[in-house]
Scaffold this motif. Sequence first.
Motif, PDB file in Angstrom:
ATOM      1  N   SER A  22      -5.409  -2.491  -4.157  1.00 24.87           N
ATOM      2  CA  SER A  22      -5.323  -3.944  -4.333  1.00 24.87           C
ATOM      3  C   SER A  22      -6.418  -4.404  -5.285  1.00 24.87           C
ATOM      4  CB  SER A  22      -5.474  -4.642  -2.977  1.00 24.87           C
ATOM      5  OG  SER A  22      -5.563  -6.048  -3.140  1.00 24.87           O
ATOM      6  N   LEU A  23      -6.013  -5.034  -6.391  1.00 26.04           N
ATOM      7  CA  LEU A  23      -6.957  -5.567  -7.374  1.00 26.04           C
ATOM      8  C   LEU A  23      -6.884  -7.092  -7.344  1.00 26.04           C
ATOM      9  CD1 LEU A  23      -6.350  -3.121 -10.367  1.00 26.04           C
ATOM     10  CD2 LEU A  23      -8.080  -2.982  -8.556  1.00 26.04           C
ATOM     11  N   HIS A  24      -7.994  -7.708  -6.991  1.00 29.97           N
ATOM     12  CA  HIS A  24      -8.013  -9.150  -6.728  1.00 29.97           C
ATOM     13  C   HIS A  24      -8.131  -9.976  -8.009  1.00 29.97           C
ATOM     14  CE1 HIS A  24     -12.352  -9.440  -7.494  1.00 29.97           C
ATOM     15  NE2 HIS A  24     -12.532  -8.372  -6.745  1.00 29.97           N
ATOM     16  N   GLY A  25      -7.999 -11.278  -7.844  1.00 26.45           N
ATOM     17  CA  GLY A  25      -8.076 -12.193  -8.968  1.00 26.45           C
ATOM     18  C   GLY A  25      -9.502 -12.576  -9.316  1.00 26.45           C
ATOM     19  N   PHE A  26      -9.629 -13.403 -10.350  1.00 31.81           N
ATOM     20  CA  PHE A  26     -10.934 -13.865 -10.817  1.00 31.81           C
ATOM     21  C   PHE A  26     -11.586 -14.736  -9.749  1.00 31.81           C
ATOM     22  CE2 PHE A  26     -13.698 -16.485 -13.630  1.00 31.81           C
ATOM     23  CZ  PHE A  26     -14.408 -15.444 -14.206  1.00 31.81           C
ATOM     24  N   ASN A  27     -12.864 -14.515  -9.512  1.00 30.33           N
ATOM     25  CA  ASN A  27     -13.628 -15.259  -8.513  1.00 30.33           C
ATOM     26  C   ASN A  27     -13.147 -15.011  -7.088  1.00 30.33           C
ATOM     27  OD1 ASN A  27     -15.942 -16.861  -9.124  1.00 30.33           O
ATOM     28  ND2 ASN A  27     -14.689 -18.097 -10.495  1.00 30.33           N
ATOM     29  N   ALA A  28     -12.398 -13.958  -6.873  1.00 33.49           N
ATOM     30  CA  ALA A  28     -11.954 -13.588  -5.529  1.00 33.49           C
ATOM     31  C   ALA A  28     -12.717 -12.340  -5.088  1.00 33.49           C
ATOM     32  CB  ALA A  28     -10.449 -13.365  -5.515  1.00 33.49           C
ATOM     33  N   SER A  29     -12.180 -11.596  -4.136  1.00 31.56           N
ATOM     34  CA  SER A  29     -12.864 -10.403  -3.636  1.00 31.56           C
ATOM     35  C   SER A  29     -11.843  -9.468  -2.995  1.00 31.56           C
ATOM     36  CB  SER A  29     -13.931 -10.782  -2.603  1.00 31.56           C
ATOM     37  OG  SER A  29     -13.325 -11.140  -1.360  1.00 31.56           O
ATOM     38  N   ARG A  30     -12.350  -8.380  -2.439  1.00 26.57           N
ATOM     39  CA  ARG A  30     -11.469  -7.398  -1.812  1.00 26.57           C
ATOM     40  C   ARG A  30     -10.768  -7.936  -0.575  1.00 26.57           C
ATOM     41  NH1 ARG A  30     -16.592  -6.251   0.179  1.00 26.57           N
ATOM     42  NH2 ARG A  30     -16.729  -5.447   2.335  1.00 26.57           N
ATOM     43  N   VAL A  31     -11.173  -9.099  -0.103  1.00 22.57           N
ATOM     44  CA  VAL A  31     -10.482  -9.734   1.027  1.00 22.57           C
ATOM     45  C   VAL A  31      -9.002  -9.923   0.710  1.00 22.57           C
ATOM     46  CG1 VAL A  31     -10.341 -11.851   2.410  1.00 22.57           C
ATOM     47  CG2 VAL A  31     -12.564 -10.846   1.904  1.00 22.57           C
ATOM     48  N   THR A  32      -8.659 -10.038  -0.579  1.00 28.74           N
ATOM     49  CA  THR A  32      -7.261 -10.165  -0.987  1.00 28.74           C
ATOM     50  C   THR A  32      -6.417  -9.019  -0.435  1.00 28.74           C
ATOM     51  OG1 THR A  32      -7.945 -11.286  -3.015  1.00 28.74           O
ATOM     52  CG2 THR A  32      -5.727 -10.357  -2.984  1.00 28.74           C
ATOM     53  N   GLY A  33      -7.026  -7.860  -0.244  1.00 32.15           N
ATOM     54  CA  GLY A  33      -6.292  -6.711   0.273  1.00 32.15           C
ATOM     55  C   GLY A  33      -5.682  -6.934   1.636  1.00 32.15           C
ATOM     56  N   PHE A  34      -6.249  -7.881   2.421  1.00 32.78           N
ATOM     57  CA  PHE A  34      -5.689  -8.158   3.746  1.00 32.78           C
ATOM     58  C   PHE A  34      -4.270  -8.718   3.659  1.00 32.78           C
ATOM     59  CE2 PHE A  34     -10.207  -8.350   5.221  1.00 32.78           C
ATOM     60  CZ  PHE A  34     -10.109  -7.329   6.153  1.00 32.78           C
ATOM     61  N   VAL A  35      -3.939  -9.343   2.520  1.00 29.53           N
ATOM     62  CA  VAL A  35      -2.587  -9.889   2.353  1.00 29.53           C
ATOM     63  C   VAL A  35      -1.546  -8.777   2.448  1.00 29.53           C
ATOM     64  CG1 VAL A  35      -1.059 -11.084   0.738  1.00 29.53           C
ATOM     65  CG2 VAL A  35      -3.456 -11.789   0.944  1.00 29.53           C
ATOM     66  N   LEU A  36      -1.914  -7.591   1.948  1.00 27.11           N
ATOM     67  CA  LEU A  36      -0.978  -6.468   1.937  1.00 27.11           C
ATOM     68  C   LEU A  36      -1.133  -5.537   3.124  1.00 27.11           C
ATOM     69  CD1 LEU A  36      -1.615  -5.416  -1.789  1.00 27.11           C
ATOM     70  CD2 LEU A  36       0.290  -6.800  -0.951  1.00 27.11           C
ATOM     71  N   ALA A  37      -2.292  -5.588   3.789  1.00 31.34           N
ATOM     72  CA  ALA A  37      -2.692  -4.505   4.682  1.00 31.34           C
ATOM     73  C   ALA A  37      -1.711  -4.256   5.826  1.00 31.34           C
ATOM     74  CB  ALA A  37      -4.093  -4.777   5.235  1.00 31.34           C
ATOM     75  N   ASP A  38      -1.350  -5.279   6.557  1.00 28.46           N
ATOM     76  CA  ASP A  38      -0.491  -5.062   7.717  1.00 28.46           C
ATOM     77  C   ASP A  38       0.899  -4.580   7.314  1.00 28.46           C
ATOM     78  OD1 ASP A  38      -2.493  -5.745   9.413  1.00 28.46           O
ATOM     79  OD2 ASP A  38      -1.746  -7.749   9.890  1.00 28.46           O
ATOM     80  N   THR A  39       1.466  -5.205   6.266  1.00 26.75           N
ATOM     81  CA  THR A  39       2.801  -4.817   5.815  1.00 26.75           C
ATOM     82  C   THR A  39       2.807  -3.384   5.320  1.00 26.75           C
ATOM     83  OG1 THR A  39       3.294  -7.102   5.204  1.00 26.75           O
ATOM     84  CG2 THR A  39       4.671  -5.375   4.242  1.00 26.75           C
ATOM     85  N   ALA A  40       1.809  -3.030   4.496  1.00 25.04           N
ATOM     86  CA  ALA A  40       1.736  -1.662   3.981  1.00 25.04           C
ATOM     87  C   ALA A  40       1.471  -0.669   5.106  1.00 25.04           C
ATOM     88  CB  ALA A  40       0.636  -1.559   2.922  1.00 25.04           C
ATOM     89  N   GLY A  41       0.605  -1.039   6.043  1.00 24.93           N
ATOM     90  CA  GLY A  41       0.305  -0.144   7.156  1.00 24.93           C
ATOM     91  C   GLY A  41       1.525   0.152   7.999  1.00 24.93           C
ATOM     92  N   ARG A  42       2.334  -0.857   8.258  1.00 27.57           N
ATOM     93  CA  ARG A  42       3.547  -0.645   9.048  1.00 27.57           C
ATOM     94  C   ARG A  42       4.546   0.246   8.315  1.00 27.57           C
ATOM     95  NH1 ARG A  42       2.869  -6.414  10.065  1.00 27.57           N
ATOM     96  NH2 ARG A  42       1.999  -6.688  12.146  1.00 27.57           N
ATOM     97  N   ALA A  43       4.465   0.224   6.973  1.00 22.91           N
ATOM     98  CA  ALA A  43       5.351   1.072   6.168  1.00 22.91           C
ATOM     99  C   ALA A  43       4.784   2.470   5.976  1.00 22.91           C
ATOM    100  CB  ALA A  43       5.594   0.421   4.812  1.00 22.91           C
ATOM    101  N   GLY A  44       3.607   2.736   6.558  1.00 20.03           N
ATOM    102  CA  GLY A  44       3.021   4.067   6.464  1.00 20.03           C
ATOM    103  C   GLY A  44       2.166   4.311   5.245  1.00 20.03           C
ATOM    104  N   ALA A  45       1.682   3.235   4.623  1.00 21.33           N
ATOM    105  CA  ALA A  45       0.830   3.370   3.440  1.00 21.33           C
ATOM    106  C   ALA A  45      -0.556   2.808   3.728  1.00 21.33           C
ATOM    107  CB  ALA A  45       1.442   2.638   2.249  1.00 21.33           C
TER     108      ALA A  45
END
Length: 302
Positions: A22-45
């Motif tokens: 996950s590569l975040h936007g300008f003035n953001a941070s790695r917290v953006t990765g949480f948007v994908l985390a649960d969905t990707a985790g349930r898919a086994g990634a």
Amino acid sequence: GHTLADLQANLADLSALPVVISLHGFNASRVTGFVLADTAGRAGAAVLAIDYYQHGDRAASATDDLHAIRGDVAGPDGFAETSQLDVSARIFGLSGVESRTELSPDYALGAVLQLASDAMATVRLVRDGDVSALRAAAPELAALSFDPSRVFVVGNSFGAEITTLLLSVERTVAGAVLNVLPGSLVDNLVESPEFRPFTESLFLPALGLSGPFVEPARGLDFDLVIDLYRFALEPVDPLALAPHLWRDPVVDGGAPDLLVQLGGLDEVASRRSSEAAAAALGVPTTPALTLARTDEPTTPVH
């Protein structure tokens, strides 16, 4: 925690996992990765999110006094808060630089190169690196390993810009999502409703420019100084590199699977610069891409 629980619930074996970077936007941070985390985790990634140079924990202004994810509750949460103005000023060389060198394009050029290098180093970590520190973080991760043939990247906004730079030279990524790709760096600073006021209040005085700039009669993006700034940043400009990502590669290896998502009404990514980048990519579009007209006002008029 949620992602680990989802992985454990769906997988008996945590070895050779596909990875979404996950590569975040300008003035953001790695917290953006949480948007994908649960969905990707349930898919086994697995999801691997990073803080760029001068962002998140790596920002000069980084503090951790608030639990921002829960609505700025007092107390640290392990994720830094930063000053957006300070991050922006340091990336473009308006602060933290020697006197009389403010806003030299060399600073932005070097910063974007560093951000792209951060992304490249993350891909190399997944593919070839030592992940023993991750395994040691929790007993449940003792068998964790990644599948280097299934590395994917999701770049949001400015992260989509960095993904464009990454994929133009890194051909081991299996697929990528360019989410709200802003296109040209300078064009977006000039045309974006979000960044145009920032450009006018901070950049133009430092460059010795004054208005009024009235689009389209006297467009700021056609000013000679702005055009020189655009030329100086062209080596890292997503619009310049876009053809080499998918249509006309400059390095060996197949083109990745690619999904480009445009934000037609986005206030940060200029519609015209986004569509120009999509056209330069040369990817098929659904529905057919209709470019914004040059006489269509998308920026403040003075």
